[in-house]
Design a protein around this motif. Sequence first.
Motif: not given
Length: 320
Positions: A23-29, A129-131, A148-159, A165-166
């Motif tokens: 997922d995005l958090d893993g790939l950003v990490s 988040v892992t990132a 990191v902001e992009i990963a956090r947004a994806d993990d929390s379903c925010s923008e 992220a979307d």
Amino acid sequence: MAYEKAIELLEAARRLHTVSHVDLDGLVSAALLLRWARRRGIEAKHDVAGARGLYRMLRRALQEAAGRPGTVVVVADLSPRSRADAEAVAGLLRWGQRLVWIDHHEWPEGAREALEKAGAIVVHDRSRVTAEIACAVARCTGEDRTLVEIARADDSCSEDHLGLADKWRLVLRHLDWEGLRRAAGALAEGSLWPDWAREIYEREAPSYYQEIREKTSVNGYEFNGIRVVVVTPPPRASGCDVQRLGLVPGPSEADVAVILYPRGISIRTWGQLRADCIASRLGGGGHSHVAGAPRPSTTMGPAQIARMVANAAEGCRAGQ
């Protein structure tokens, strides 16, 4: 202390091999670690794995590391499925390979201790988040924090402020293993939205979102005073996208919202009722207000799922 140990071990590395979630958090990490390696001028390799394929991928990485002195293997955004899995990985460290494990998911009891006993460094931080953990251990620079902001947004379903992220969430669903590694490589190089990803998004987004709007059903139930809404989207839809389109009721309509998939359920809660508690009672886990669990049977319909979740939620409330 774990953060300091991880930083110290990375600083001494002559080669880096990262195994990340898909997922995005893993790939950003992974991208942040690849950037760190590039800044230091050391060789870096990246592989991706799901929960089921993690042991196989780690066995390969650690066997390779045994023959490459100075290699540090980093697992990012994946948790052991059981203590036995952690012990199996620990058994792979018998040649003194160096392993750093960073993650923010709920871990099985005893898994961390099994790995640390074998010499692994585990940075397990549920508050980030892992990132963010990768950012800390890789000594992020200013521009890294956008990732990191992009990963956090994806993990929390925010923008995030770039609205990426979307978009990345949809694109990643259309990539194979090589494509996922390519995505992490692009992010590591500073290409936050490469042309090839944009082309996939523009091709797939209209039909994807239309399908979600047209084929998602919403059913509400109440058991023992607990209101449960079950949202059933098309099988390939992301729960975050279903939520972003306004199809997941909020706290005024439900105490628990469940997004129902063919093989699993995604749980959302608000206030003091914890989604991770509900999920853990159903064989899953996650975060305080967003969590997941296996679907016991494909023959269980929305009403049966709602009753099962309500019973678990009642137990969580009683324990608060």
